[in-house]
Structures are given as structure tokens and as C-alpha cells.
Design a protein around this motif. Structure first.
Motif, PDB file in Angstrom:
ATOM      1  N   SER A  50      34.411  38.020  40.554  1.00 42.73           N
ATOM      2  CA  SER A  50      34.648  36.954  39.584  1.00 42.73           C
ATOM      3  C   SER A  50      34.287  37.435  38.189  1.00 42.73           C
ATOM      4  CB  SER A  50      33.811  35.723  39.934  1.00 42.73           C
ATOM      5  OG  SER A  50      34.159  35.226  41.207  1.00 42.73           O
ATOM      6  N   ARG A 542      42.446  34.538  42.193  1.00 41.76           N
ATOM      7  CA  ARG A 542      42.636  34.210  40.792  1.00 41.76           C
ATOM      8  C   ARG A 542      44.099  34.345  40.420  1.00 41.76           C
ATOM      9  NH1 ARG A 542      38.874  39.049  39.488  1.00 41.76           N
ATOM     10  NH2 ARG A 542      40.177  40.823  40.013  1.00 41.76           N
ATOM     11  N   GLN A 551      40.639  30.361  39.023  1.00 46.41           N
ATOM     12  CA  GLN A 551      39.846  31.367  39.709  1.00 46.41           C
ATOM     13  C   GLN A 551      38.833  30.646  40.595  1.00 46.41           C
ATOM     14  OE1 GLN A 551      38.027  35.612  38.497  1.00 46.41           O
ATOM     15  NE2 GLN A 551      37.203  33.958  37.274  1.00 46.41           N
TER      16      GLN A 551
END
Length: 726
Positions: A50, A542, A551
């Protein structure tokens, strides 16, 4: 974009990223270059994790609304806890774990957990912020929950250009309810040399809650009321040839108390449970953060077929605290003390990157040294206690924690393999050796009593040495469903040494004939401080579309040991508790048309500890993170923008019955381009919500005095900012 082209286009070194001014958070793409994922410039599409990028006018509008750095990050990054609204960022974790904070790749973390990493730079000097959620083996120590890399503004080529920013904030409760900001920079240069020099200052007055009452100053970790800060930042970029570049950045930062208001506790602390804010405070040691930082970055784009990066940095930091009452059995043993904690950190990093067609190899060596020392200024009882904690005249100074040094060396290898057109596989290993060397130390209480003649001498708690050898691995895969959608999975490990100042150098004494004899002690020779190794698995997806971005990631983080803060002594005990944090985080932005957009973020996190029966219990609320959510709606045209945003921290409780109450706030942010410059207007805490801050609720559990640590959130505040480039 090929690897070779990507590196040639990026004048970055390890932690230095390309400043891409003008892009907004919502316009991030999979092709955007960041360094936070692999320490060398990489596209977001190449990172199995992330990644959050805060930049452009949307980031600047947040800063120009009067919010500080940790508040903005807490509201824009879902895995990050909302800010504690004080100088400290204690407990502002990411995914329930600690955060590694950097400025241009220079770590602001130290082994001593001072929790002031965000009291480090004025927003006027920030270009963008890159955030990587979760544990990572690539960076090593301190990154068990995630990484925040603050990237400073750099000079641009051309004639001299200037930027000026003026801001003022107030809740209009009285004349002391104000904050003023000023920033000025000059930049310019040519194709060979360019640079930027800036100074930014901020002057805070008092702060008031949603009921219009003054907020109690924090005498434990210190806060930012009546605080004045100055940030001087200079950078120079030199092109040494077609393939070589050199960047030099230097910073001086000072943020200190500058007022005469204090917390009155009554003569001899008779009103400690009913404190008042009064004028007349004076102290020979005021709360402050002072930092000198120098960072040298060199890049060679064709060194024996590699792209080479070299970085050397120095960070020298002094953190001083507010005088705090230490109540003991007798008045002579009691005292007010204020610590000063000094950290000097040296970092040298080298990285070589090689493009082998479908495979890219990054490998290198990191060297680091950290020197730490601390003292406690003891104030004269004859003035401190009768004044109710308003007058502090130095009596003497003793050691606060043992002096120590941490030396480390780490080697690492990271590989990326483009297995197919859609599948990329990443893997790496990091091997680190560290040595902790701690000096002998006389307990602070015993040293105070020796100085006051209550004892003749005291034995020293032995220091010693402790070695750490740790191997950290990571492996991940990214699969592109199409040109706009990706899924990923990864496993990664993080590592940190628990706070040596609080985990060792502790002893039990017995007074015999004027001598404090050491009965037993916790020292690193007999009881080495165990390192904390964290493991994480993550699954995510994402997409960045023309009209919407999204995301989402699910994670599970665990470790076999835990650093527990003892509530009575505020020391740290490393225990063999199995702990875990798991949850899901996500963000969605939808651009309905050229003018309207809306979206939000969310983070659910659960922190647990395994008990003696093998059952999982909720972690204590002083350590666990709060789930949170945010939402916004934004309107803009070519000249104006308006944004309404809300943030919610949810309640948590533990199995001991303690709880932290959450809260909800709304902000209104507006901006307008003028013929010369831009004006921003903001109303934070729009509905004037009255609430207790998370840090205030935790401080009451740590220290026990409910009224003294009743820290309310700041009420409705208006901010007007004017900025101009010319």
C-alpha cells in the motif's frame, strides 16, 4: 518506462524523491515515481504494498488550513492513527505498530522513543509525502508499522524566484487565542547549479476547546501552546556531468515554549487534583526541540553498468521537557525535574542498482551510529513547591538515563523479476548486525538524594554490551489484471530494539548507613534487551482510473515479544507475549466531473495479545490503535476550490475495562487564485465539537491525575493564509 530511463530521469538518492509539483493526490497514477517502496526510484506499479502519495495543491491546502504535519497525515492516510494534538506523537501508529519517519531519507527515529518525529519541519518546506504501510525488511529498524518519507522542496532552474506565505489562526475566544505563520524562500540556478533557501516560523498562543475554555497545558510530554518555531532549510543540487549529480541539504529547526503561563498545582501540590492555568511561569529549562541536520546525496547513473547511490547524513537533536513533580515518601526526597535528551545519529548508505532486462537487482550496505545521553535538571524545592509548580530555579543536574551508543551495519539484496507481461515477483534479504554499548548509571532518585545530603553515595547500575544479529526477508508478487488494475500479495519482516533508556539501567536499592547499596539490577550484560521482530502478510488491490481511484489492503502482523510500558514506573518491559494486529484499510476517490469529487478512507484494526491459556485478548488501550474513517466532498474550478471533510476515530476498550472514547470532527477548506497569489480560508472543527483527545485519555491512565491530564481537542478555529510566488 524502462528501468534505465526511469533512473536517468530521477535525480534521486536513496531517500530523495523527485519533486513533482502541481500533481494532486487524486491524480496519482501507477506510473508515478516514488522511493519509499524500494529506496531507489520505482513506479507505484512495481511495489507490492500500500503506497500513499500526498502532494500538490490538495496537500498545500491542508497545510494552509492551519493543521500541523501529523494531523494532516492522520486525516489523509487511512492506516495512520489520527493525531494526538500535542507536541508528542506517542501512540500515533500505523497498522497498530511503530512508524519510521524520514526527511529526504534521513531517519528521525532513534532507539530512545521520544515520539517527536513530526515536530521536525515546517509545512512551508514540504513538497510531498510518501507513505508505505506495513512492516518492511528493506529499511530495517523502526519500520514495523510503516514508513513516512517527507520530501523537501528543492530549487528549480532559472532566474531567482521568491515564495512568501502569511497565515493567521484564531478561535476568537480572546486575544491569546491566535497563531501566526510566516514563510519566505528564494530559489534559482542554472543547468549546473541550482538551490533553494527558506525560513519559516510559527508563533502559537493559547488554545481553547469546543466550550471556549482554555486547554490544559501538557506538563508530561509538553504541548505546542505558547510555542515558537523556526525552520531554516537550504538545499543545493549540482550536476557534475551527464551521469553524475550531487545534492546537499542542511536544516536547523527549533521549536520551543515561549510564554509565561503554567499549570498551578497549589502550594506543595495541595491542588494537584484541581489544577489551574495561571500566569507567572518561569523555568531555567523550557520545553523545546532543537535539531541540526545535514544530508549529502550523490548519484552516478553509469558506474560499471550500475546506477549508484550514496548518502551520508548527520542528525543532532536535543529534546527538553516540562518540569514534572516526582512525589516521594518525604518532602526532601520529592522534587520537580525536567529532562534533556540528546541524540546524535550518523548514517552512511550505499546502493547499486542493475537492470538485467527482466530482472532488476538492488544491493548495498548501510552503516549507522547513534549516541544518546540524557540529564535531569532538579529544581529548588524552596521555590518550586510553594509556587505550586510555577517557579523553577535550577538546584543541580543529574543523569536521567544511562548513556549508550548503538552501532549498526547491514547488507541487503533486493530483486525484481518481470516473470510475464502481467506478473512481477519481488524478493529480498537484509542482514543486520548491531551492538548496544551502555554506560554505568546511578539511579536518578538515588543521585538526587546524594546531592541533597540524604545519602553519602550510591552504587552504580552496571552498563554493558549487547549484540544483535537479525535476518529480515521479504517476498511479494504483483499481478496486473489490466492496464489499470493490480492485485498484490507480500510477506515482510521488520525489526527494532526496544527503548534502551527505559528497558535497561534499572535497579533496586537499599539504604545502609548512608550508602545506597544496589540489591539487584536490570543491565544489558546480565539481561540483554531482546530485539522485536515483526512479521506481516498483506493482500491488496488498487486502481487509478480517469474518474476514480481506489486502493484496499488486508493485513495480518504478528510478533513473539512485546515491549510493555509499566504504568507505575513508565519503564519498558520486554516480555514473551505473542501479539498480533490485523485489519483492512482502503481509500476511494470519485471525480464526478471536472468540478466535483468525493471520497473517503477507512481503517479497521484489531490489536490482541495471547494470554497464558493461549486465548487472544484485546491489547491495552494505551497501546492499541483506534479504527478510523474519513470522508470528503470537493468542488473546484480554474480559480477556486472548496472542500468539506470529516474524520471519525472510533471507540476502543480492553479486557481490563479501560476504554478510549472516539470523536468526530469536520473541516471546511476553501482557496481562491488571485491576480497575484492565492488566498486560503479554513474552518477546522467546524461544528465546535467538544471531545477528549486520545493522548489525554491515555495520559490519565499512565499518570493517574484525571484533571491534570484532561486534554480537550481544539474547538472551532478560523485560518486565513495568503501565499504568492514571484
Amino acid at each position: 518506462m524502462s528501468y534505465s530511463k526511469r533512473f536517468f530521469a530521477a535525480p534521486a538518492l536513496l531517500g530523495l524523491a523527485i519533486a513533482q509539483s502541481g500533481q494532486a493526490v487524486a491524480n496519482t497514477t501507477l506510473d508515478e515515481l516514488v522511493v519509499v517502496g524500494s529506496r531507489a526510484p520505482s513506479q507505484i506499479s512495481q511495489i507490492p504494498g500500500s503506497v500513499w502519495v500526498l502532494e500538490g495543491e490538495e496537500l498545500q491546502d491542508q497545510f494552509r488550513s492551519g493543521q500541523d504535519l501529523k494531523t494532516v497525515i492522520g486525516k489523509l492516510v487511512p492506516s495512520m492513527d489520527l493525531a494526538p494534538e500535542s507536541r508528542t506523537n506517542y501512540g500515533q501508529n500505523m497498522r497498530g505498530r511503530s512508524v519510521l519517519v524520514m526527511i529526504d531519507g534521513v531517519s528521525l527515529n532513534g532507539s530512545r522513543g521520544l515520539s517527536r518525529q513530526f515536530d521536525s519541519i515546517d509545512p512551508f518546506n514540504i513538497e510531498r509525502i510518501e507513505v508505505l504501510s506495513g512492516a518492511t525488511a528493506i529499511y530495517g529498524g523502526g519500520s514495523t508499522g510503516g514508513i513516512v518519507n517527507i520530501i523537501t522542496k528543492k530549487g528549480q532552474q532559472g532566474d531567482a524566484r521568491f515564495s512568501t506565505e502569511l497565515g493567521a489562526s484564531s478561535g476568537f475566544n480572546n486575544s491569546e487565542d491566535r497563531k501566526f505563520r510566516f514563510g519566505q524562500s528564494i530559489e534559482g540556478g542554472n543547468d549546473t547549479v541550482k538551490g533553494r533557501l527558506a525560513i519559516a516560523t510559527q508563533d502559537n498562543g493559547a488554545m481553547y476547546d469546543g466550550n471556549g475554555d482554555p486547554i490544559m497545558p501538557d506538563i508530561s510530554q509538553t504541548d505546542l501552546q505558547y510555542n515558537r518555531s523556526v525552520d531554516v532549510l537550504g538545499s543545493t543540487q549540482i550536476r557534475l556531468g551527464d551521469n553524475q549529480s550531487l545534492d546537499l541539504t542542511a536544516q536547523y529547526y527549533n521549536s520551543r515554549f515561549d510564554g509565561d503561563q503554567g499549570v498551578w498545582l497549589g502550594p506543595n501540590l495541595t491542588e494537584i487534583n484541581n489544577p489551574e492555568i495561571r500566569d507567572g511561569f518561569s523555568s531555567d529549562r523550557d520545553p523545546q526541540t532543537e535539531r541540526y541536520m545535514v544530508n549529502l546525496a550523490y548519484q552516478h547513473r553509469d558506474l560499471l553498468g550500475h546506477t549508484a547511490y550514496f548518502q551520508a547524513s548527520l542528525r543532532d537533536e536535543e529534546s527538553s521537557f516540562h518540569p514534572y513533580p516526582y512525589q516521594r515518601a518525604t518532602p526532601a526526597q520529592s522534587y520537580f525535574g525536567a529532562s534533556q535528551q540528546n541524540t546524535r545519529q550518523y548514517l552512511v548508505k550505499g546502493l547499486l542498482s542493475k537492470d538485467l532486462g527482466r530482472v532488476r537487482l538492488d544491493y548495498g550496505v548501510d552503516l549507522d551510529r547513534e549516541n544518546f545521553s540524557a540529564n535531569q535538571m532538579i529544581f529548588n524545592n524552596a521555590t518550586a513547591f510553594p509556587s505550586g509548580g510555577l517557579t523553577f530555579d535550577e538546584e543541580f543536574t543529574v543523569d536521567r538515563y544511562p548513556d549508550y551508543r548503538v552501532d549498526g551495519i547491514a547488507a541487503y539484496l533486493q530483486a525484481e523479476w518481470q516473470a510475464t507481461e502481467r506478473l512481477q515477483i519481488n524478493a529480498g534479504v537484509r542482514q543486520r548486525h548491531a551492538r548496544l554499548e551502555m554506560e554505568d548509571f546511578i539511579g536518578t532518585q538515588q543521585a538526587v538524594e546524594v546531592q541533597r545530603g540524604l545519602a553519602t553515595s550510591a552504587d552504580a547500575i552496571p552498563g554493558g554490551e549487547s549484540d544483535y544479529d537479525v535476518t529480515l526477508v521479504n517476498a511479494g508478487a504483483i499481478y496486473s489484471l489490466d492496464n489499470d488494475h493490480q492485485v498484490w500479495a507480500n510477506f515482510s519482516q521488520g525489526f527494532e530494539i526496544p527503548d534502551p533508556g527505559k528497558a535497561a539501567g534499572r535497579g533496586t536499592y537499599n539504604l545502609q548507613g548512608g550508602l545506597y547499596e544496589l540489591v539487584n539490577s536490570l543491565n544489558v550484560d546480565d539481561n540483554p534487551i531482546p530485539g522485536l521482530k515483526t512479521h506481516q502478510v498483506e493482500l491488496g488491490w488498487r486502481t487509478y482510473q480517469a474518474n476514480w481511484d481506489a486502493q484496499v489492503a488486508a493485513y495480518y502482523i504478528w510478533s513473539d515479544k512485546e515491549a510493555v510500558t509499566n504504568r507505575s514506573s513508565l519503564t519498558v518491559d520486554v516480555v514473551d507475549n505473542k501479539t498480533r494486529d490485523y485489519g483492512i484499510e482502503g481509500a476511494l476517490t470519485w471525480r464526478a466531473n471536472e468540478r466535483w469529487s468525493l471520497g473517503g478512507t477507512g481503517h479497521y484494526v484489531r490489536s490482541e495479545v495471547e494470554d497464558d491459556d493461549g486465548d487472544w485478548q484485546k491489547n491495552v488501550v494505551t497501546a492499541a490503535s483506534l479504527p478510523n474513517a474519513t470522508a470528503f466532498v470537493r468542488w473546484q474550478d480554474n480559480l477556486s476550490s472548496v472542500r468539506l471533510q470529516g474524520a471519525r476515530a472510533f471507540d476502543i476498550e480492553d479486557d481490563a475495562g479501560d476504554e478510549i472514547d472516539g470523536y468526530t470532527t469536520f473541516d471546511l477548506l476553501a482557496g481562491r487564485e488571485l491576480p497575484l497569489g492565492r488566498i486560503n480560508f479554513a474552518v477546522t472543527n467546524l461544528l465546535d465539537e467538544q471531545y477528549d483527545t486520545v493522548w489525554g485519555q491515555r495520559a490519565q491512565l499512565f499518570y493517574g491525575y484525571e484533571a491534570l491530564f484532561d486534554f480537550k481537542g481544539q474547538g472551532r478555529t478560523y485560518t486565513l493564509t495568503y501565499s504568492v510566488d514571484y
